[in-house]
Write a protein that holds these residues in place. Sequence first.
Motif, PDB file in Angstrom:
ATOM      1  N   ASP A  99      41.195  44.344  34.877  1.00  0.00           N
ATOM      2  CA  ASP A  99      40.936  42.917  35.101  1.00  0.00           C
ATOM      3  C   ASP A  99      41.806  42.049  34.201  1.00  0.00           C
ATOM      4  O   ASP A  99      42.261  40.973  34.622  1.00  0.00           O
ATOM      5  CB  ASP A  99      39.462  42.594  34.875  1.00  0.00           C
ATOM      6  CG  ASP A  99      38.570  43.130  35.992  1.00  0.00           C
ATOM      7  OD1 ASP A  99      39.109  43.472  37.063  1.00  0.00           O
ATOM      8  OD2 ASP A  99      37.344  43.220  35.784  1.00  0.00           O
ATOM      9  N   LYS A 101      44.808  42.809  33.077  1.00  0.00           N
ATOM     10  CA  LYS A 101      46.169  42.832  33.621  1.00  0.00           C
ATOM     11  C   LYS A 101      46.273  41.952  34.870  1.00  0.00           C
ATOM     12  O   LYS A 101      47.233  41.187  35.020  1.00  0.00           O
ATOM     13  CB  LYS A 101      46.594  44.265  33.930  1.00  0.00           C
ATOM     14  CG  LYS A 101      46.896  45.109  32.694  1.00  0.00           C
ATOM     15  CD  LYS A 101      47.396  46.502  33.100  1.00  0.00           C
ATOM     16  CE  LYS A 101      47.566  47.425  31.895  1.00  0.00           C
ATOM     17  NZ  LYS A 101      48.779  47.129  31.121  1.00  0.00           N
ATOM     18  N   ARG A 102      45.289  42.054  35.767  1.00  0.00           N
ATOM     19  CA  ARG A 102      45.331  41.234  36.978  1.00  0.00           C
ATOM     20  C   ARG A 102      45.309  39.750  36.651  1.00  0.00           C
ATOM     21  O   ARG A 102      46.056  38.956  37.241  1.00  0.00           O
ATOM     22  CB  ARG A 102      44.157  41.604  37.883  1.00  0.00           C
ATOM     23  CG  ARG A 102      44.353  42.924  38.623  1.00  0.00           C
ATOM     24  CD  ARG A 102      43.141  43.275  39.459  1.00  0.00           C
ATOM     25  NE  ARG A 102      43.391  44.446  40.309  1.00  0.00           N
ATOM     26  CZ  ARG A 102      42.446  45.128  40.937  1.00  0.00           C
ATOM     27  NH1 ARG A 102      41.169  44.769  40.811  1.00  0.00           N
ATOM     28  NH2 ARG A 102      42.763  46.167  41.683  1.00  0.00           N
ATOM     29  N   ASP A 103      44.457  39.379  35.711  1.00  0.00           N
ATOM     30  CA  ASP A 103      44.377  37.970  35.306  1.00  0.00           C
ATOM     31  C   ASP A 103      45.699  37.504  34.701  1.00  0.00           C
ATOM     32  O   ASP A 103      46.171  36.396  34.984  1.00  0.00           O
ATOM     33  CB  ASP A 103      43.245  37.796  34.293  1.00  0.00           C
ATOM     34  CG  ASP A 103      43.093  36.363  33.834  1.00  0.00           C
ATOM     35  OD1 ASP A 103      42.814  35.502  34.687  1.00  0.00           O
ATOM     36  OD2 ASP A 103      43.261  36.099  32.629  1.00  0.00           O
ATOM     37  N   TYR A 105      48.709  38.723  35.329  1.00  0.00           N
ATOM     38  CA  TYR A 105      49.739  38.602  36.372  1.00  0.00           C
ATOM     39  C   TYR A 105      49.525  37.368  37.240  1.00  0.00           C
ATOM     40  O   TYR A 105      50.501  36.745  37.696  1.00  0.00           O
ATOM     41  CB  TYR A 105      49.787  39.869  37.226  1.00  0.00           C
ATOM     42  CG  TYR A 105      50.588  40.962  36.575  1.00  0.00           C
ATOM     43  CD1 TYR A 105      51.958  40.824  36.363  1.00  0.00           C
ATOM     44  CD2 TYR A 105      49.974  42.125  36.136  1.00  0.00           C
ATOM     45  CE1 TYR A 105      52.692  41.817  35.733  1.00  0.00           C
ATOM     46  CE2 TYR A 105      50.698  43.130  35.509  1.00  0.00           C
ATOM     47  CZ  TYR A 105      52.058  42.970  35.310  1.00  0.00           C
ATOM     48  OH  TYR A 105      52.790  43.950  34.681  1.00  0.00           O
ATOM     49  N   GLN A 106      48.284  36.985  37.463  1.00  0.00           N
ATOM     50  CA  GLN A 106      48.034  35.759  38.211  1.00  0.00           C
ATOM     51  C   GLN A 106      48.604  34.552  37.469  1.00  0.00           C
ATOM     52  O   GLN A 106      49.222  33.667  38.067  1.00  0.00           O
ATOM     53  CB  GLN A 106      46.534  35.589  38.451  1.00  0.00           C
ATOM     54  CG  GLN A 106      45.994  36.535  39.515  1.00  0.00           C
ATOM     55  CD  GLN A 106      44.479  36.499  39.628  1.00  0.00           C
ATOM     56  OE1 GLN A 106      43.793  35.843  38.841  1.00  0.00           O
ATOM     57  NE2 GLN A 106      43.945  37.211  40.609  1.00  0.00           N
ATOM     58  N   ASP A 129      47.868  48.996  42.069  1.00  0.00           N
ATOM     59  CA  ASP A 129      46.599  48.437  41.598  1.00  0.00           C
ATOM     60  C   ASP A 129      46.754  46.971  41.191  1.00  0.00           C
ATOM     61  O   ASP A 129      45.768  46.239  41.109  1.00  0.00           O
ATOM     62  CB  ASP A 129      46.064  49.207  40.386  1.00  0.00           C
ATOM     63  CG  ASP A 129      45.685  50.643  40.708  1.00  0.00           C
ATOM     64  OD1 ASP A 129      45.302  50.910  41.860  1.00  0.00           O
ATOM     65  OD2 ASP A 129      45.777  51.496  39.805  1.00  0.00           O
ATOM     66  N   LEU A 130      47.988  46.573  40.905  1.00  0.00           N
ATOM     67  CA  LEU A 130      48.247  45.262  40.319  1.00  0.00           C
ATOM     68  C   LEU A 130      49.094  44.345  41.201  1.00  0.00           C
ATOM     69  O   LEU A 130      49.120  43.136  40.976  1.00  0.00           O
ATOM     70  CB  LEU A 130      48.975  45.446  38.973  1.00  0.00           C
ATOM     71  CG  LEU A 130      48.257  46.284  37.919  1.00  0.00           C
ATOM     72  CD1 LEU A 130      49.222  46.638  36.787  1.00  0.00           C
ATOM     73  CD2 LEU A 130      47.048  45.546  37.371  1.00  0.00           C
ATOM     74  N   ASP A 132      49.083  42.916  44.106  1.00  0.00           N
ATOM     75  CA  ASP A 132      48.578  41.750  44.825  1.00  0.00           C
ATOM     76  C   ASP A 132      48.309  40.568  43.905  1.00  0.00           C
ATOM     77  O   ASP A 132      48.275  39.424  44.363  1.00  0.00           O
ATOM     78  CB  ASP A 132      47.299  42.107  45.588  1.00  0.00           C
ATOM     79  CG  ASP A 132      47.556  43.052  46.753  1.00  0.00           C
ATOM     80  OD1 ASP A 132      48.722  43.151  47.183  1.00  0.00           O
ATOM     81  OD2 ASP A 132      46.603  43.704  47.213  1.00  0.00           O
ATOM     82  N   SER A 133      48.113  40.830  42.622  1.00  0.00           N
ATOM     83  CA  SER A 133      47.836  39.740  41.684  1.00  0.00           C
ATOM     84  C   SER A 133      49.115  39.078  41.164  1.00  0.00           C
ATOM     85  O   SER A 133      49.042  38.040  40.514  1.00  0.00           O
ATOM     86  CB  SER A 133      47.006  40.253  40.505  1.00  0.00           C
ATOM     87  OG  SER A 133      47.696  41.259  39.804  1.00  0.00           O
ATOM     88  N   THR A 134      50.277  39.671  41.459  1.00  0.00           N
ATOM     89  CA  THR A 134      51.530  39.150  40.911  1.00  0.00           C
ATOM     90  C   THR A 134      52.078  37.958  41.683  1.00  0.00           C
ATOM     91  O   THR A 134      52.856  37.172  41.135  1.00  0.00           O
ATOM     92  CB  THR A 134      52.616  40.237  40.892  1.00  0.00           C
ATOM     93  OG1 THR A 134      52.971  40.575  42.244  1.00  0.00           O
ATOM     94  CG2 THR A 134      52.142  41.483  40.157  1.00  0.00           C
TER      95      THR A 134
END
Length: 285
Positions: A99, A101-103, A105-106, A129-130, A132-134
């Motif tokens: 979470d 890392k995803r945050d 990258y957003q 895993d990541l 889509d958040s980039t």
Amino acid sequence: MTNSIKKVTVLGTGVLGSQIAFQSAFKGFTVTAYDISDKVLETAKDRFEKLAETYANEMPDARDGKAQEALSRLTLTSDLKDAVADADLVIEAIPEILDLKRDTYQKLGELAPAKTIFATNSSTLLPSDLKDSTGRSDKFLALHFANRVWQFNTAEIMGTTDTDPAVFAEVVEFAKAIGMVPIELHKEKAGYVLNSLLVPFLNAAAELAAGGYADPSAVDDTWRIATGAPVGPFQIYDIIGLTTPYNIMANGDAEAQKLAAWLKENYIDKGKLGLATGEGFYKYN
């Protein structure tokens, strides 16, 4: 191939993040090292100074002030917007928390210019895993380093089905430019090449010690003497630092989780984290 990567930003100034940043600066790149607070960056500053000393002592081409010169190409900041404002490549080396890392990258996707390539140094998460958040999955891939990057200079490069082949090739060239040997993976594999080999090896050693079959030193002696290897598995644990293997075990199957509990109780909870802290399975000066 001409490489357009000139300005590099590294997110995270822990053991490996600081090494990636310093190695890139040492090889002539303009580097920004980002972390979450000025307090953390004070620790990072000391880490970079020690890396400059290590390079000067261990690498012939880092003498005559060249290691110290690398520090002049390093900028430290706790402002993420400033850190990525003109970056050609962002290498993320923050904690292995999905979470988080995803945050991150957003936020990166909103702050970084369209030209910027994103690369994760994650050991345990797949780039898919990541991605889509980039917000730019075509410009996202994994770029995975081994600890002591100046000595164990592999850079494993692994994209997703969305990664632009031209971006993949550009990161391969960047890896070469900072003195790494690029290891290209043709499709995603948890653990890449290195950890696919290393993790089962280290787990097997831990099983021997945790099960009371042999002491860590006896396991290492056996491996070194019988194979001619320069170090044994528990020496490798100390070089890596025990936190990363623990995190991998803790997210594994039931047997791996038992090993994680053993590692935590007998070493991590006692502050024995490996070479960087002066003690792990062995004591260091």
